[in-house]
Scaffold this motif. Structure first.
Motif, PDB file in Angstrom:
ATOM      1  N   LYS A  64      10.099  12.278   2.779  1.00  0.00           N
ATOM      2  CA  LYS A  64      10.471  13.685   2.745  1.00  0.00           C
ATOM      3  C   LYS A  64      10.961  14.083   1.363  1.00  0.00           C
ATOM      4  O   LYS A  64      10.661  15.194   0.867  1.00  0.00           O
ATOM      5  CB  LYS A  64      11.556  13.955   3.795  1.00  0.00           C
ATOM      6  N   VAL A  65      11.701  13.209   0.717  1.00  0.00           N
ATOM      7  CA  VAL A  65      12.200  13.504  -0.627  1.00  0.00           C
ATOM      8  C   VAL A  65      11.039  13.709  -1.587  1.00  0.00           C
ATOM      9  O   VAL A  65      11.008  14.683  -2.361  1.00  0.00           O
ATOM     10  CB  VAL A  65      13.117  12.368  -1.133  1.00  0.00           C
ATOM     11  N   ARG A  66      10.074  12.820  -1.529  1.00  0.00           N
ATOM     12  CA  ARG A  66       8.959  12.922  -2.475  1.00  0.00           C
ATOM     13  C   ARG A  66       8.100  14.157  -2.222  1.00  0.00           C
ATOM     14  O   ARG A  66       7.609  14.792  -3.179  1.00  0.00           O
ATOM     15  CB  ARG A  66       8.083  11.679  -2.393  1.00  0.00           C
ATOM     16  N   ASN A  67       7.910  14.512  -0.972  1.00  0.00           N
ATOM     17  CA  ASN A  67       6.927  15.540  -0.641  1.00  0.00           C
ATOM     18  C   ASN A  67       7.516  16.939  -0.471  1.00  0.00           C
ATOM     19  O   ASN A  67       6.792  17.874  -0.155  1.00  0.00           O
ATOM     20  CB  ASN A  67       6.170  15.124   0.622  1.00  0.00           C
ATOM     21  N   ASP A  68       8.810  17.091  -0.703  1.00  0.00           N
ATOM     22  CA  ASP A  68       9.444  18.406  -0.699  1.00  0.00           C
ATOM     23  C   ASP A  68       9.944  18.678  -2.118  1.00  0.00           C
ATOM     24  O   ASP A  68      10.842  17.985  -2.607  1.00  0.00           O
ATOM     25  CB  ASP A  68      10.605  18.436   0.296  1.00  0.00           C
ATOM     26  N   PRO A  69       9.401  19.667  -2.808  1.00  0.00           N
ATOM     27  CA  PRO A  69       9.777  19.905  -4.212  1.00  0.00           C
ATOM     28  C   PRO A  69      11.271  20.100  -4.425  1.00  0.00           C
ATOM     29  O   PRO A  69      11.822  19.653  -5.442  1.00  0.00           O
ATOM     30  CB  PRO A  69       8.986  21.164  -4.577  1.00  0.00           C
ATOM     31  N   ASN A  70      11.934  20.730  -3.493  1.00  0.00           N
ATOM     32  CA  ASN A  70      13.371  20.960  -3.658  1.00  0.00           C
ATOM     33  C   ASN A  70      14.170  19.669  -3.541  1.00  0.00           C
ATOM     34  O   ASN A  70      15.083  19.399  -4.337  1.00  0.00           O
ATOM     35  CB  ASN A  70      13.863  21.978  -2.620  1.00  0.00           C
ATOM     36  N   GLN A 121       0.877  -1.158   0.000  1.00  0.00           N
ATOM     37  CA  GLN A 121       0.000   0.000   0.000  1.00  0.00           C
ATOM     38  C   GLN A 121       0.919   1.214   0.000  1.00  0.00           C
ATOM     39  O   GLN A 121       1.670   1.449   0.946  1.00  0.00           O
ATOM     40  CB  GLN A 121      -0.911  -0.009   1.217  1.00  0.00           C
ATOM     41  N   ALA A 122       0.886   1.950  -1.075  1.00  0.00           N
ATOM     42  CA  ALA A 122       1.871   2.997  -1.318  1.00  0.00           C
ATOM     43  C   ALA A 122       1.263   4.386  -1.150  1.00  0.00           C
ATOM     44  O   ALA A 122       0.037   4.559  -1.139  1.00  0.00           O
ATOM     45  CB  ALA A 122       2.437   2.848  -2.728  1.00  0.00           C
ATOM     46  N   GLU A 123       2.143   5.375  -1.047  1.00  0.00           N
ATOM     47  CA  GLU A 123       1.672   6.759  -1.024  1.00  0.00           C
ATOM     48  C   GLU A 123       0.873   7.089  -2.278  1.00  0.00           C
ATOM     49  O   GLU A 123      -0.050   7.906  -2.249  1.00  0.00           O
ATOM     50  CB  GLU A 123       2.855   7.723  -0.906  1.00  0.00           C
ATOM     51  N   PHE A 124       1.213   6.444  -3.385  1.00  0.00           N
ATOM     52  CA  PHE A 124       0.484   6.656  -4.634  1.00  0.00           C
ATOM     53  C   PHE A 124       0.357   5.311  -5.340  1.00  0.00           C
ATOM     54  O   PHE A 124       1.334   4.559  -5.419  1.00  0.00           O
ATOM     55  CB  PHE A 124       1.220   7.641  -5.541  1.00  0.00           C
ATOM     56  N   THR A 125      -0.834   5.007  -5.836  1.00  0.00           N
ATOM     57  CA  THR A 125      -1.073   3.747  -6.532  1.00  0.00           C
ATOM     58  C   THR A 125      -1.361   4.015  -8.005  1.00  0.00           C
ATOM     59  O   THR A 125      -2.231   4.840  -8.336  1.00  0.00           O
ATOM     60  CB  THR A 125      -2.258   2.987  -5.912  1.00  0.00           C
ATOM     61  N   VAL A 126      -0.647   3.342  -8.880  1.00  0.00           N
ATOM     62  CA  VAL A 126      -0.869   3.487 -10.319  1.00  0.00           C
ATOM     63  C   VAL A 126      -2.119   2.704 -10.703  1.00  0.00           C
ATOM     64  O   VAL A 126      -2.225   1.497 -10.447  1.00  0.00           O
ATOM     65  CB  VAL A 126       0.336   2.961 -11.117  1.00  0.00           C
ATOM     66  N   LEU A 127      -3.059   3.392 -11.334  1.00  0.00           N
ATOM     67  CA  LEU A 127      -4.326   2.798 -11.747  1.00  0.00           C
ATOM     68  C   LEU A 127      -4.384   2.671 -13.265  1.00  0.00           C
ATOM     69  O   LEU A 127      -3.618   3.309 -14.000  1.00  0.00           O
ATOM     70  CB  LEU A 127      -5.495   3.670 -11.280  1.00  0.00           C
ATOM     71  N   GLU A 128      -5.331   1.855 -13.712  1.00  0.00           N
ATOM     72  CA  GLU A 128      -5.573   1.748 -15.149  1.00  0.00           C
ATOM     73  C   GLU A 128      -5.864   3.124 -15.746  1.00  0.00           C
ATOM     74  O   GLU A 128      -5.487   3.403 -16.894  1.00  0.00           O
ATOM     75  CB  GLU A 128      -6.740   0.796 -15.399  1.00  0.00           C
ATOM     76  N   GLN A 129      -6.506   3.994 -14.971  1.00  0.00           N
ATOM     77  CA  GLN A 129      -6.846   5.335 -15.462  1.00  0.00           C
ATOM     78  C   GLN A 129      -5.609   6.171 -15.775  1.00  0.00           C
ATOM     79  O   GLN A 129      -5.686   7.171 -16.488  1.00  0.00           O
ATOM     80  CB  GLN A 129      -7.682   6.086 -14.423  1.00  0.00           C
ATOM     81  N   LEU A 189       7.534   8.037  -8.175  1.00  0.00           N
ATOM     82  CA  LEU A 189       8.198   7.766  -6.911  1.00  0.00           C
ATOM     83  C   LEU A 189       7.194   7.374  -5.835  1.00  0.00           C
ATOM     84  O   LEU A 189       7.486   6.529  -4.985  1.00  0.00           O
ATOM     85  CB  LEU A 189       9.000   8.996  -6.470  1.00  0.00           C
ATOM     86  N   GLY A 190       6.012   7.965  -5.858  1.00  0.00           N
ATOM     87  CA  GLY A 190       5.017   7.650  -4.841  1.00  0.00           C
ATOM     88  C   GLY A 190       4.638   6.187  -4.786  1.00  0.00           C
ATOM     89  O   GLY A 190       4.229   5.679  -3.731  1.00  0.00           O
ATOM     90  N   ALA A 191       4.772   5.472  -5.904  1.00  0.00           N
ATOM     91  CA  ALA A 191       4.444   4.043  -5.934  1.00  0.00           C
ATOM     92  C   ALA A 191       5.521   3.196  -5.285  1.00  0.00           C
ATOM     93  O   ALA A 191       5.326   1.985  -5.097  1.00  0.00           O
ATOM     94  CB  ALA A 191       4.218   3.583  -7.374  1.00  0.00           C
ATOM     95  N   LEU A 192       6.661   3.802  -4.915  1.00  0.00           N
ATOM     96  CA  LEU A 192       7.766   3.065  -4.306  1.00  0.00           C
ATOM     97  C   LEU A 192       7.859   3.299  -2.802  1.00  0.00           C
ATOM     98  O   LEU A 192       8.755   2.760  -2.154  1.00  0.00           O
ATOM     99  CB  LEU A 192       9.096   3.474  -4.959  1.00  0.00           C
ATOM    100  N   ILE A 193       6.946   4.090  -2.246  1.00  0.00           N
ATOM    101  CA  ILE A 193       7.038   4.474  -0.838  1.00  0.00           C
ATOM    102  C   ILE A 193       5.850   3.916  -0.067  1.00  0.00           C
ATOM    103  O   ILE A 193       4.702   4.277  -0.343  1.00  0.00           O
ATOM    104  CB  ILE A 193       7.104   6.002  -0.698  1.00  0.00           C
TER     105      ILE A 193
END
Length: 519
Positions: free
Chosen positions: A485-491, A370-378, A428-432
């Motif tokens: 932190k890496v994913r959620n901080d733009p810098n 269960q990741a921060e972001f899940t890739v969907l068919e959409q 990256l969200g799918a890896l966290i």
């Protein structure tokens, strides 16, 4: 025995090797473990030639390109190639159909060892083959250590690490560490996907296969002993299949039309336009001087797909694996007897095993975090994105991939789900993971669904995932950051993406003309 390291990578498939290489190249100390005696996973121990996209020569991940180049050079150095074959920059040892680059698994295993050799010699990388994880030791939201068992001696090894990478084929550490995860198919109500089933089913997992390698010696008889379960496979018909699996028949994955194959020639029927022999041929005799080396093909055909019970969540996974192997040998026996080809001969030297079957089953589906972001068919499916705009553009892209959404028949009794997908990015969200801070996935266990796993599970994508993970843990260790932190901080994200592109040469975006490409 106990070890301490910066990064522990459990699982020596393509994702695990890529993660280990990226991390050591960026200055970390790594311990890499693998349950078989070959590195390479689906490319080697599972006996599956690479499934690749049309732009692989230009847009492969840098490490994957290096692997392919080194494999070609291995053949040029060691095999009696015809001069024009050796001179071809796109040398293809097997001239198979499934890929523009089909080759022997043991050559890939040798090249992977070659790529790792200087790092092992320097002491920055330690490799433990034939070690399987048996326990994960956790504290709060982190994994402190992993215990592994040496399959040869029975001794145990506990490795403590700042970061742990689960590159196993079935997401073993995800289970052992209690990381939140999904198994099988999600419901349509949960994901909103067009092709998701109405009801979630953890036992709805893609079939797995026990592959083998063959040559053909006309006029000789190499018929094996009749397998124990032959009668079952000979007579049993799954409700969604046109007949028994022991036949030349299957279905077209897209339309589910019945079709009939021929072993050594194409069927004039448009549905089977090439021979089964050519499908995953890994050595083509025509490539070699005076026919010095015979044709060798890998049997990874629908006749081997084992769908009676899954490996994850089954009452007896060992029994499922044994049944899969029995199915494979039964199909070989059928081809040698009723199929009319007694000269088919197993090549255990190619598989590196005594019985001629692959060291490990070909796994198409794993536990998924269960990741921060899940890739969907959409995000990637052509039908699910009817405006023709191509795949979703992810700001946190860490790599590229392309394959159809290709789901083989499942252990819940569903037939193929084979639908068109656009070339896509790896977010990256799918890896966290949603909770655990220092475990990252590097195989088929990322944040996809049952549906999108079908296009994120192939060789070059797995390598790209591993390469991104290896770079991420190094970036985090160097800068005192967490992956979240890496994913959620733009810098921080921009700095990490620059590391990928500048230090490793990773491409993060497709040109629009490719991103919107359709079959």
């Amino acid at each position: 025995m106990e070890l301490t390291t910066d990064v522990l990578v459990v699982g020596g498939g393509l994702g695990g090797v890529a993660a280990a290489l990226a991390a050591v190249r960026l200055g970390q100390r790594v311990v890499l473990t693998e349950s078989t005696d070959w590195l390479g996973g689906q490319l080697t121990s599972q006996l599956v030639p690479p499934d690749e996209h049309p732009w692989i020569e230009e847009y492969a991940a840098p490490g994957y390109s290096e692997l392919r180049r080194r494999i070609r050079d291995y053949y040029r150095r060691n095999y009696p190639l015809r001069p024009e074959v050796a001179a071809d920059p796109l040398l293809d040892p097997g001239r198979g159909v499934v890929s523009r680059f089909c080759h022997e698994p043991r050559v890939a295993a040798a090249v992977l060892e070659e790529m790792l050799a200087p790092w092992r010699a320097s002491g920055h990388l330690t490799v433990h083959l034939e070690h399987e994880p048996i326990a994960a030791h956790t504290g709060g939201d982190e994994i402190d250590a992993v215990t592994l068992r040496d399959l040869r001696s029975g001794n145990e090894l506990t490795v403590s690490a700042a970061y742990v990478v689960d590159a196993t084929e079935l997401g073993d550490l995800v289970e052992l560490a209690g990381v939140e995860h999904v198994v099988g198919a999600e419901s349509r109500a949960t994901t909103g996907e067009l092709h998701a089933p109405e009801v979630a089913d953890p036992l709805d997992q893609q079939a797995f296969s026990s592959c083998f390698a063959l040559e053909h010696r006309p006029g000789e008889d190499h018929t094996i002993d009749r397998p124990a379960g032959y009668a079952h496979w000979h007579d049993h018909i799954a409700p969604f299949w046109p007949g028994p699996q022991l036949s030349w028949e299957d279905v077209v994955p897209v339309t589910l039309e019945r079709r009939e194959w021929r072993l050594f020639e194409a069927n004039p029927d448009r549905l089977a336009p090439f021979s089964l022999w050519r499908y995953r041929r890994i050595l083509a005799s025509s490539n070699f001087l005076d026919g010095a080396i015979p044709d060798v093909t890998v049997v990874n055909w629908p006749q081997l797909d084992y769908w009676e019970q899954p490996l994850v969540g089954a009452a007896d996974p060992a029994a499922a694996l044994a049944a899969s192997r029995d199915l494979s040998l039964s199909f070989l026996y059928w081809m040698q007897t009723e199929g009319g080809y007694p000269g088919l001969r197993l090549r255990p030297d190619v598989t590196g095993t005594a019985d001629g079957l692959a060291k490990a089953p070909y796994i198409r589906e794993s536990r998924r975090i269960q990741a921060e972001f899940t890739v969907l068919e959409q995000h990637v499916g052509v039908e699910a994105r009817p405006d023709g705009s191509g795949s979703e553009v992810f700001a946190d892209s860490v790599g590229l991939g392309r394959y159809r959404i290709d789901l083989h028949p499942s252990t819940a009794g569903r037939s193929y789900v084979d639908i068109e997908a656009y070339p896509f990015q790896i977010p990256l969200g799918a890896l966290i993971p949603v909770r655990v801070d220092n475990l990252l996935p590097a195989n088929k266990n990322i944040g996809t669904t049952h549906i999108t796993n079908g296009c994120y599970r192939l060789h070059p994508v797995e390598w790209s995932i591993g390469e991104a993970v290896g770079a991420l843990v190094s970036f985090c260790l160097t800068n005192g950051l967490s992956p979240r932190k890496v994913r959620n901080d733009p810098n921080h994200l921009a700095d990490y993406q620059r590391l990928l592109t500048n230090e490793l040469g990773v491409r993060l975006a497709w040109p629009d003309e490719i991103r919107t490409h359709r079959d």
